[in-house]
Write an enzyme that holds these catalytic residues in place. Sequence first.
Site, PDB file in Angstrom:
ATOM      1  N   THR A  17       0.989  -0.790   0.305  1.00  0.00           N
ATOM      2  CA  THR A  17      -0.352  -0.556   0.036  1.00  0.00           C
ATOM      3  C   THR A  17       1.059   1.398  -0.152  1.00  0.00           C
ATOM      4  OG1 THR A  17      -0.199  -0.215   2.158  1.00  0.00           O
ATOM      5  CG2 THR A  17      -2.196  -1.297   1.222  1.00  0.00           C
ATOM      6  N   ALA A  19       3.562   3.436  -1.472  1.00  0.00           N
ATOM      7  CA  ALA A  19       3.852   3.715  -3.453  1.00  0.00           C
ATOM      8  C   ALA A  19       4.622   3.470  -4.193  1.00  0.00           C
ATOM      9  CB  ALA A  19       4.793   5.333  -3.007  1.00  0.00           C
ATOM     10  N   GLU A  20       6.013   2.913  -3.493  1.00  0.00           N
ATOM     11  CA  GLU A  20       6.376   1.796  -4.344  1.00  0.00           C
ATOM     12  C   GLU A  20       5.996   0.948  -4.954  1.00  0.00           C
ATOM     13  OE1 GLU A  20       9.721   2.496  -6.345  1.00  0.00           O
ATOM     14  OE2 GLU A  20       9.330   5.056  -5.587  1.00  0.00           O
ATOM     15  N   TYR A 163      19.132  -5.546 -17.001  1.00  0.00           N
ATOM     16  CA  TYR A 163      18.379  -4.982 -17.520  1.00  0.00           C
ATOM     17  C   TYR A 163      18.745  -4.679 -18.429  1.00  0.00           C
ATOM     18  CZ  TYR A 163      16.419  -2.803 -12.626  1.00  0.00           C
ATOM     19  OH  TYR A 163      15.890  -3.110 -12.198  1.00  0.00           O
ATOM     20  N   GLU A 211      30.586  -7.352 -10.153  1.00  0.00           N
ATOM     21  CA  GLU A 211      31.676  -6.304  -9.756  1.00  0.00           C
ATOM     22  C   GLU A 211      32.308  -5.905  -8.843  1.00  0.00           C
ATOM     23  OE1 GLU A 211      28.099  -3.712  -8.648  1.00  0.00           O
ATOM     24  OE2 GLU A 211      28.173  -4.131  -6.807  1.00  0.00           O
ATOM     25  N   HIS A 249      27.843   0.230  -4.730  1.00  0.00           N
ATOM     26  CA  HIS A 249      26.929  -0.582  -3.741  1.00  0.00           C
ATOM     27  C   HIS A 249      27.447  -0.214  -3.208  1.00  0.00           C
ATOM     28  CE1 HIS A 249      24.696  -3.460  -7.488  1.00  0.00           C
ATOM     29  NE2 HIS A 249      23.868  -2.258  -7.124  1.00  0.00           N
TER      30      HIS A 249
END
Length: 298
Positions: A17, A19-20, A163, A211, A249
Amino acid sequence: MAIFLTKESKILVQGMTGAEGMKHTRRMLAAGTDVVGGVNPRKAGRTVDFDDRAVPVFGSVRAGMDATGADVTVVFVPPAFGKAAVMEAADAGIGLAVVVTEGIPVHDSVAFHAYAERHGTRVVGPNCPGLITPGQSNAGIIPADIAKPGRVGLVSKSGTLTYQLMYELRDIGFSTCVGIGGDPVVGTTHIDCLAAFEADPDTELIVLIGEIGGDAEERAADYVKESVSKPVVAYIAGFTAPEGRTMGHAGAIVSGSSGTAQAKKAALEAVGVRVGGTPTETAELVLERLAGPARGRG
């Protein structure tokens, strides 16, 4: 097939519930994910409308599991509540907890990872994009429109590079893509995913994205040498990273010669893993390898 997440997975969203949580629940539903409920003790008993689907809100993970048969939870709660959210899910006996939340203190992560392991709950994350089995289910924030079902398994520390490689290889497609997160302590590791992809009959080739920082990629190289028969192609982010500076990170920091991209590349190449110099070159290596023999890393 797939690893960790299938079309049969029933998903709760802790923090739905907010926003994200609202934004990404809508995206998960649009991708065909079976989101069966949200969790918010203050809003239990309500429903939230997402386009053509009303999703109930439960007061606890246990209540949501009892009502729906959920076996996966995606965590969008604020960092201060991350530990409690994962421990609640583990207490309820959920099989998989995907912790998207960024900024959880490391000592909290250490505590809830150990707690979840004792209770038989797999944790992906924290600070991760989640995982997607294209055409079946999407648990987290990975864009579903750049993925189609295919024969490549992907495990990555970096959300953005997840991605990009998905986009670069969009014509080939993926069995499952797992973003494990870039924090110093994560629940599911490169090695966990390598083992699962090795056992998955529909995964023909594995892409590993690492990484700078830590020794996870070197340990993955050792595992590949001993236990992986399928071809593995890798990319390591951070070849130009200056010593001592954190790069994005929390876990991506080089100290002296430890954790450098060059050291990780050398370790992987020593066991037959081909390492690309850029994401595009990495995708080209994948295409080249798939055009050759289906098995073996040579």
